[in-house]
Design a protein around this motif. Structure first.
Motif, PDB file in Angstrom:
ATOM      1  N   PRO A   7       0.822  -1.206   0.000  1.00  0.00           N
ATOM      2  CA  PRO A   7       0.000   0.000   0.000  1.00  0.00           C
ATOM      3  C   PRO A   7       0.856   1.256   0.000  1.00  0.00           C
ATOM      4  O   PRO A   7       1.989   1.237   0.482  1.00  0.00           O
ATOM      5  N   PRO A   8       0.304   2.359  -0.515  1.00  0.00           N
ATOM      6  CA  PRO A   8       1.023   3.626  -0.448  1.00  0.00           C
ATOM      7  C   PRO A   8       1.275   4.016   1.006  1.00  0.00           C
ATOM      8  O   PRO A   8       0.524   3.636   1.901  1.00  0.00           O
ATOM      9  N   CYS A  24      -0.231  16.779  -2.774  1.00  0.00           N
ATOM     10  CA  CYS A  24       0.065  15.594  -3.596  1.00  0.00           C
ATOM     11  C   CYS A  24       1.244  15.832  -4.526  1.00  0.00           C
ATOM     12  O   CYS A  24       2.110  14.967  -4.677  1.00  0.00           O
ATOM     13  N   ALA A  25       1.280  17.000  -5.141  1.00  0.00           N
ATOM     14  CA  ALA A  25       2.378  17.311  -6.064  1.00  0.00           C
ATOM     15  C   ALA A  25       3.717  17.294  -5.341  1.00  0.00           C
ATOM     16  O   ALA A  25       4.705  16.725  -5.844  1.00  0.00           O
ATOM     17  N   GLU A  26       3.766  17.892  -4.157  1.00  0.00           N
ATOM     18  CA  GLU A  26       5.028  17.938  -3.409  1.00  0.00           C
ATOM     19  C   GLU A  26       5.434  16.550  -2.912  1.00  0.00           C
ATOM     20  O   GLU A  26       6.610  16.189  -2.965  1.00  0.00           O
ATOM     21  N   LEU A  27       4.472  15.776  -2.422  1.00  0.00           N
ATOM     22  CA  LEU A  27       4.798  14.426  -1.959  1.00  0.00           C
ATOM     23  C   LEU A  27       5.262  13.541  -3.111  1.00  0.00           C
ATOM     24  O   LEU A  27       6.222  12.776  -2.972  1.00  0.00           O
ATOM     25  N   TRP A  32       7.193   9.912  -2.747  1.00  0.00           N
ATOM     26  CA  TRP A  32       6.288   9.127  -1.911  1.00  0.00           C
ATOM     27  C   TRP A  32       5.190   8.488  -2.744  1.00  0.00           C
ATOM     28  O   TRP A  32       4.655   9.106  -3.658  1.00  0.00           O
ATOM     29  N   ALA A  33       4.831   7.272  -2.387  1.00  0.00           N
ATOM     30  CA  ALA A  33       3.679   6.599  -2.996  1.00  0.00           C
ATOM     31  C   ALA A  33       2.428   7.122  -2.304  1.00  0.00           C
ATOM     32  O   ALA A  33       2.388   7.221  -1.085  1.00  0.00           O
ATOM     33  N   LEU A  34       1.418   7.455  -3.096  1.00  0.00           N
ATOM     34  CA  LEU A  34       0.236   8.113  -2.561  1.00  0.00           C
ATOM     35  C   LEU A  34      -1.044   7.341  -2.813  1.00  0.00           C
ATOM     36  O   LEU A  34      -1.188   6.666  -3.835  1.00  0.00           O
TER      37      LEU A  34
END
Length: 103
Positions: A7-8, A24-27, A32-34
């Motif tokens: 899982p993310p 979300c863009a920065e992660l 990072w998996a989201l």
């Protein structure tokens, strides 16, 4: 930071909103998996087109079962859904039930 079978690490609720998209863009930029989570499928699908590795979950902050599915296995839940006065308690409870940190 995860494989396709795991899982993310991070779920972002309200991912398709103004703040959620920036988070979300920065992660994603940091690798990072989201899991992108929101209540409306069309904006989530549009966001997913820009984040091809992200998993998509449709869930309303008031739907405990949907939040449980969306948060299963993640380590961190970021709540970018508003208004915070309405989303704080149910999202916090769901994050803690999933064993995740809440931001």
């Amino acid at each position: 930071m995860t494989s396709a079978s795991t899982p993310p690490a991070i779920a972002v609720l309200g991912a398709a909103g103004v703040v959620g998209r920036r988070i979300c863009a920065e992660l994603a930029r940091a690798g990072w998996a989201l899991s992108i989570v929101g209540r409306t499928p069309v904006p989530l699908a549009a966001l997913a087109d820009t984040l091809p590795a992200a998993r998509v979950h449709v869930a309303d902050a008031g739907d405990a079962a949907a939040l449980a599915r969306a948060f299963a296995g993640v380590r961190v839940v970021v709540n970018a859904a508003g208004p915070l006065a309405e989303t704080l308690a149910p999202v916090l409870v769901a994050a803690l039930a999933a064993g995740a940190h809440y931001v």
